[in-house]
Design a protein around this motif. Structure first.
Motif, PDB file in Angstrom:
ATOM      1  N   ALA A 306       0.874  -1.197   0.000  1.00 11.64           N
ATOM      2  CA  ALA A 306       0.000   0.000   0.000  1.00 11.64           C
ATOM      3  C   ALA A 306       0.896   1.227   0.000  1.00 11.64           C
ATOM      4  CB  ALA A 306      -0.922   0.006   1.200  1.00 11.64           C
ATOM      5  N   PRO A 307       1.283   1.747  -1.140  1.00 15.26           N
ATOM      6  CA  PRO A 307       2.217   2.875  -1.182  1.00 15.26           C
ATOM      7  C   PRO A 307       1.642   4.156  -0.602  1.00 15.26           C
ATOM      8  CG  PRO A 307       2.184   1.707  -3.281  1.00 15.26           C
ATOM      9  CD  PRO A 307       1.046   1.158  -2.488  1.00 15.26           C
ATOM     10  N   GLU A 308       0.396   4.469  -0.907  1.00 15.47           N
ATOM     11  CA  GLU A 308      -0.173   5.728  -0.448  1.00 15.47           C
ATOM     12  C   GLU A 308      -0.303   5.758   1.066  1.00 15.47           C
ATOM     13  OE1 GLU A 308      -0.715   8.325  -2.177  1.00 15.47           O
ATOM     14  OE2 GLU A 308      -0.137   7.411  -4.089  1.00 15.47           O
ATOM     15  N   VAL A 309      -0.848   4.731   1.588  1.00 17.47           N
ATOM     16  CA  VAL A 309      -1.026   4.671   3.042  1.00 17.47           C
ATOM     17  C   VAL A 309       0.312   4.700   3.753  1.00 17.47           C
ATOM     18  CG1 VAL A 309      -1.946   3.327   4.940  1.00 17.47           C
ATOM     19  CG2 VAL A 309      -3.203   3.444   2.781  1.00 17.47           C
ATOM     20  N   THR A 310       1.235   3.992   3.221  1.00 21.65           N
ATOM     21  CA  THR A 310       2.545   3.954   3.856  1.00 21.65           C
ATOM     22  C   THR A 310       3.234   5.298   3.772  1.00 21.65           C
ATOM     23  OG1 THR A 310       2.729   1.611   3.231  1.00 21.65           O
ATOM     24  CG2 THR A 310       4.755   2.735   3.889  1.00 21.65           C
ATOM     25  N   ARG A 311       3.100   5.988   2.624  1.00 22.09           N
ATOM     26  CA  ARG A 311       3.720   7.304   2.468  1.00 22.09           C
ATOM     27  C   ARG A 311       3.124   8.295   3.457  1.00 22.09           C
ATOM     28  NH1 ARG A 311       2.144   8.240  -2.269  1.00 22.09           N
ATOM     29  NH2 ARG A 311       3.783   7.087  -3.327  1.00 22.09           N
ATOM     30  N   GLU A 312       1.792   8.255   3.587  1.00 20.69           N
ATOM     31  CA  GLU A 312       1.146   9.185   4.519  1.00 20.69           C
ATOM     32  C   GLU A 312       1.568   8.879   5.961  1.00 20.69           C
ATOM     33  OE1 GLU A 312      -3.347  10.659   5.810  1.00 20.69           O
ATOM     34  OE2 GLU A 312      -3.078   9.080   4.300  1.00 20.69           O
ATOM     35  N   ARG A 313       1.647   7.632   6.262  1.00 23.76           N
ATOM     36  CA  ARG A 313       2.043   7.249   7.627  1.00 23.76           C
ATOM     37  C   ARG A 313       3.461   7.715   7.926  1.00 23.76           C
ATOM     38  NH1 ARG A 313       2.500   1.028   9.883  1.00 23.76           N
ATOM     39  NH2 ARG A 313       3.257   1.572  11.988  1.00 23.76           N
ATOM     40  N   LEU A 314       4.343   7.587   6.980  1.00 16.97           N
ATOM     41  CA  LEU A 314       5.697   8.043   7.176  1.00 16.97           C
ATOM     42  C   LEU A 314       5.762   9.551   7.337  1.00 16.97           C
ATOM     43  CD1 LEU A 314       7.648   5.807   4.601  1.00 16.97           C
ATOM     44  CD2 LEU A 314       7.628   5.600   7.094  1.00 16.97           C
ATOM     45  N   TYR A 315       4.944  10.232   6.542  1.00 20.17           N
ATOM     46  CA  TYR A 315       4.940  11.689   6.646  1.00 20.17           C
ATOM     47  C   TYR A 315       4.445  12.127   8.011  1.00 20.17           C
ATOM     48  CZ  TYR A 315       3.622  16.535   5.804  1.00 20.17           C
ATOM     49  OH  TYR A 315       3.487  17.901   5.922  1.00 20.17           O
ATOM     50  N   LEU A 316       3.379  11.518   8.474  1.00 15.58           N
ATOM     51  CA  LEU A 316       2.814  11.904   9.764  1.00 15.58           C
ATOM     52  C   LEU A 316       3.786  11.574  10.918  1.00 15.58           C
ATOM     53  CD1 LEU A 316      -0.893  10.778   9.269  1.00 15.58           C
ATOM     54  CD2 LEU A 316       0.040  13.093   9.173  1.00 15.58           C
ATOM     55  N   GLU A 317       4.417  10.442  10.847  1.00 11.34           N
ATOM     56  CA  GLU A 317       5.360  10.085  11.902  1.00 11.34           C
ATOM     57  C   GLU A 317       6.558  11.026  11.916  1.00 11.34           C
ATOM     58  OE1 GLU A 317       6.387   6.040  11.289  1.00 11.34           O
ATOM     59  OE2 GLU A 317       4.512   5.234  12.136  1.00 11.34           O
ATOM     60  N   THR A 318       6.986  11.411  10.735  1.00 14.41           N
ATOM     61  CA  THR A 318       8.120  12.338  10.667  1.00 14.41           C
ATOM     62  C   THR A 318       7.759  13.695  11.244  1.00 14.41           C
ATOM     63  OG1 THR A 318       8.941  11.203   8.694  1.00 14.41           O
ATOM     64  CG2 THR A 318       9.789  13.425   9.129  1.00 14.41           C
ATOM     65  N   MET A 319       6.581  14.227  10.872  1.00 12.93           N
ATOM     66  CA  MET A 319       6.155  15.500  11.409  1.00 12.93           C
ATOM     67  C   MET A 319       5.935  15.422  12.919  1.00 12.93           C
ATOM     68  SD  MET A 319       6.318  17.463   8.881  1.00 12.93           S
ATOM     69  CE  MET A 319       5.581  18.901   9.636  1.00 12.93           C
ATOM     70  N   GLN A 320       5.432  14.293  13.385  1.00 15.84           N
ATOM     71  CA  GLN A 320       5.220  14.146  14.818  1.00 15.84           C
ATOM     72  C   GLN A 320       6.542  14.148  15.574  1.00 15.84           C
ATOM     73  OE1 GLN A 320       2.950  10.696  15.845  1.00 15.84           O
ATOM     74  NE2 GLN A 320       2.996  11.126  18.043  1.00 15.84           N
ATOM     75  N   ASP A 321       7.533  13.521  14.990  1.00 13.18           N
ATOM     76  CA  ASP A 321       8.846  13.516  15.647  1.00 13.18           C
ATOM     77  C   ASP A 321       9.458  14.904  15.661  1.00 13.18           C
ATOM     78  OD1 ASP A 321       8.601  10.830  16.057  1.00 13.18           O
ATOM     79  OD2 ASP A 321       9.728  10.251  14.259  1.00 13.18           O
ATOM     80  N   LEU A 322       9.273  15.648  14.569  1.00 10.26           N
ATOM     81  CA  LEU A 322       9.853  16.980  14.507  1.00 10.26           C
ATOM     82  C   LEU A 322       9.147  17.959  15.436  1.00 10.26           C
ATOM     83  CD1 LEU A 322      10.484  17.314  10.656  1.00 10.26           C
ATOM     84  CD2 LEU A 322      12.167  16.911  12.463  1.00 10.26           C
ATOM     85  N   LEU A 323       7.790  17.956  15.384  1.00  7.55           N
ATOM     86  CA  LEU A 323       7.054  18.906  16.197  1.00  7.55           C
ATOM     87  C   LEU A 323       6.991  18.494  17.663  1.00  7.55           C
ATOM     88  CD1 LEU A 323       4.092  19.658  13.740  1.00  7.55           C
ATOM     89  CD2 LEU A 323       6.150  21.017  14.175  1.00  7.55           C
ATOM     90  N   GLY A 324       7.183  17.230  17.952  1.00  7.19           N
ATOM     91  CA  GLY A 324       7.141  16.798  19.341  1.00  7.19           C
ATOM     92  C   GLY A 324       8.348  17.235  20.144  1.00  7.19           C
ATOM     93  N   ASN A 325       9.448  17.595  19.477  1.00  4.54           N
ATOM     94  CA  ASN A 325      10.663  18.004  20.166  1.00  4.54           C
ATOM     95  C   ASN A 325      10.804  19.506  20.305  1.00  4.54           C
ATOM     96  OD1 ASN A 325      11.529  15.346  20.425  1.00  4.54           O
ATOM     97  ND2 ASN A 325      12.474  15.359  18.365  1.00  4.54           N
ATOM     98  N   THR A 326       9.832  20.288  19.806  1.00 10.46           N
ATOM     99  CA  THR A 326       9.908  21.737  19.905  1.00 10.46           C
ATOM    100  C   THR A 326       9.040  22.228  21.045  1.00 10.46           C
ATOM    101  OG1 THR A 326       9.611  23.799  18.700  1.00 10.46           O
ATOM    102  CG2 THR A 326       8.003  22.077  18.285  1.00 10.46           C
ATOM    103  N   ASN A 327       9.396  23.427  21.556  1.00 12.69           N
ATOM    104  CA  ASN A 327       8.638  24.008  22.655  1.00 12.69           C
ATOM    105  C   ASN A 327       7.749  25.164  22.191  1.00 12.69           C
ATOM    106  OD1 ASN A 327      10.648  25.767  22.043  1.00 12.69           O
ATOM    107  ND2 ASN A 327      11.563  25.795  24.092  1.00 12.69           N
ATOM    108  N   LYS A 328       7.586  25.291  20.899  1.00 11.70           N
ATOM    109  CA  LYS A 328       6.708  26.307  20.332  1.00 11.70           C
ATOM    110  C   LYS A 328       5.625  25.636  19.509  1.00 11.70           C
ATOM    111  CE  LYS A 328      10.363  29.780  20.093  1.00 11.70           C
ATOM    112  NZ  LYS A 328      11.119  30.698  19.232  1.00 11.70           N
ATOM    113  N   VAL A 329       4.421  26.172  19.573  1.00 17.55           N
ATOM    114  CA  VAL A 329       3.272  25.612  18.870  1.00 17.55           C
ATOM    115  C   VAL A 329       2.654  26.700  18.007  1.00 17.55           C
ATOM    116  CG1 VAL A 329       1.037  24.518  19.101  1.00 17.55           C
ATOM    117  CG2 VAL A 329       2.849  23.983  20.714  1.00 17.55           C
ATOM    118  N   LEU A 330       2.443  26.395  16.735  1.00 21.92           N
ATOM    119  CA  LEU A 330       1.764  27.306  15.803  1.00 21.92           C
ATOM    120  C   LEU A 330       0.352  26.788  15.555  1.00 21.92           C
ATOM    121  CD1 LEU A 330       4.639  27.908  13.197  1.00 21.92           C
ATOM    122  CD2 LEU A 330       3.912  29.401  15.064  1.00 21.92           C
ATOM    123  N   VAL A 331      -0.642  27.652  15.766  1.00 20.65           N
ATOM    124  CA  VAL A 331      -2.045  27.280  15.573  1.00 20.65           C
ATOM    125  C   VAL A 331      -2.626  28.188  14.509  1.00 20.65           C
ATOM    126  CG1 VAL A 331      -4.272  27.007  16.654  1.00 20.65           C
ATOM    127  CG2 VAL A 331      -2.185  26.563  17.963  1.00 20.65           C
TER     128      VAL A 331
END
Length: 388
Positions: A306-331
């Motif tokens: 499943a390329p699409e699902v896997t690509r989206e999952r990788l993207y979300l996990e990557t963004m979660q790792d990046l934003l989870g380590n910052t102390n600033k939140v943009l809304v």
């Protein structure tokens, strides 16, 4: 005028006690003299003197002489028996020589020998005897020292002790002097004055026992004690300085060894810890690489399915790792609005931590909650954009 000259007085006595022309002529009667002596002896030993004629006096003298001889022989026999009977104690032995030749060795008990044809030598064979000596000796490094020594010994073979050596204890003293000089002469002064005395005593005892066994003295050396050796009085101060210097040297060595014993194990421990850390890091890196490889292999298999699902999952996990380590939140706002809200979460967390330090873990846990919420909003926004 002589008694036998012509014209002399016939009434004068001659030298033999007789008178010229009388009844008794010539020298005095020896039998009469012996009878008088016998009468005197009988009077001393309780006999009767001669009172009758010649026959009665002769019989009484004969009987008194036999009695006197019997008394003398009885006294001599009693004296001989008294000297011949002897007692050997439990700790003693006796050697009997008959006609000057060894006959037997007698053990404890009541015994008899035959003097004067026998000679008896009786000695204690279990008692420890001691002999002390002190003299100046020359060491191996040509120093003169005074060595006091005490030898303890006992008689182990009484036959050899009596017969083989004329004066065995004098021989022991000479052998001790020879053995001690030989051992001290082959030992340095430092060993004699310090810790070498015990070994010296062992060497002296062994050498002395070999000498005594060679001489067959019948003596066994049980102990040799060498006391503290000292220098002669003339050089005692110099020897004291040398001893103090040696003690200082030994103290410095002990301190150095103590320091080495403290530093070397610590350095070895640090080296071992570094080695263990390196080994652990190597195993960690290798295990992590193997894990990443295995994860990539499995992810590749899922991506092919499943390329699409896997690509989206990788993207979300990557963004979660990046934003989870910052102390600033943009809304962001709704679609079409450009309003941007900045929340200084780091300042808020620091202020709350300073005002309520004990509650810091719970505050940090609560402050971390908006991050997943913002991430979920970001995911919804991404999905909406992909749907357009």
């Amino acid at each position: 005028m002589a008694w036998n000259e012509p014209g002399g007085n016939s009434n004068d006595k001659d030298p033999w006690g007789g008178r010229r022309g009388g009844d008794r002529q010539g020298p005095p009667d020896l039998d009469e003299a012996l009878r008088k002596l016998q009468d005197n002896l009988n009077g001393l030993f309780g006999g009767r003197k001669r009172r009758g004629g010649d026959e009665g006096g002769s019989g009484t003298g004969k009987g008194g002489g036999i009695g006197l001889l019997a008394v003398v022989f009885a006294g001599l026999a009693a004296l001989w028996l008294y000297n011949a009977v002897y007692v050997v104690d439990e700790q003693e032995q006796a050697v009997i020589l008959r006609f000057g030749k060894y006959y037997e060795t007698v053990g404890p008990g009541l015994n008899i020998y035959l003097p004067p044809i026998d000679r008896k030598f009786q000695e204690n064979v279990t008692r420890e005897r001691a002999y002390s000596k002190q003299g100046q000796m020359l060491t191996e490094d040509e120093n003169i020292i005074e060595v006091p020594l005490t030898v303890q010994y006992r008689v182990s073979n009484l036959q050899e002790f009596v017969l083989n050596v004329d004066q065995p204890e004098i021989s022991l003293q000479h052998a001790t002097d020879s053995a001690l000089r030989h051992v001290v002469g082959s030992t340095s002064m430092d060993q004699v004055l310090t810790e070498g005395r015990e070994q010296m005593a062992i060497d002296v005892r062994e050498r002395l026992q070999r000498f005594l066994d060679t001489y067959k003295t019948g003596i066994t050396v049980t102990q040799v004690n060498i006391q503290s050796a000292a220098a002669p009085r003339e050089v005692q101060e110099a020897f004291d300085d040398v001893i103090r210097a040696r003690e200082d040297e030994q103290r410095e060595k002990n301190q150095a060894e103590a320091y080495a014993n403290g530093v070397i194990p610590e350095a070895r421990g640090q080296a071992q810890r570094i080695v263990e850390d390196a080994n652990g890091y190597r195993e960690e890196v290798v295990a992590r690489a193997q894990g990443e490889t295995d994860r990539f292999t499995r992810l590749l298999a899922e991506y092919r399915k499943a390329p699409e699902v896997t690509r989206e999952r990788l993207y979300l996990e990557t963004m979660q790792d990046l934003l989870g380590n910052t102390n600033k939140v943009l809304v962001t706002g709704d679609q079409g609005q450009n309003n941007l809200l900045y929340l200084p979460l780091d300042k808020m967390i620091d202020n709350r931590a300073s005002t309520a330090a004990p509650l810091a873990p719970s505050v940090q846990a609560g402050a971390a909650e908006p991050a997943p919420r913002a991430t979920s909003d970001l995911q919804r926004d991404l999905r909406s954009r992909e749907g357009r």
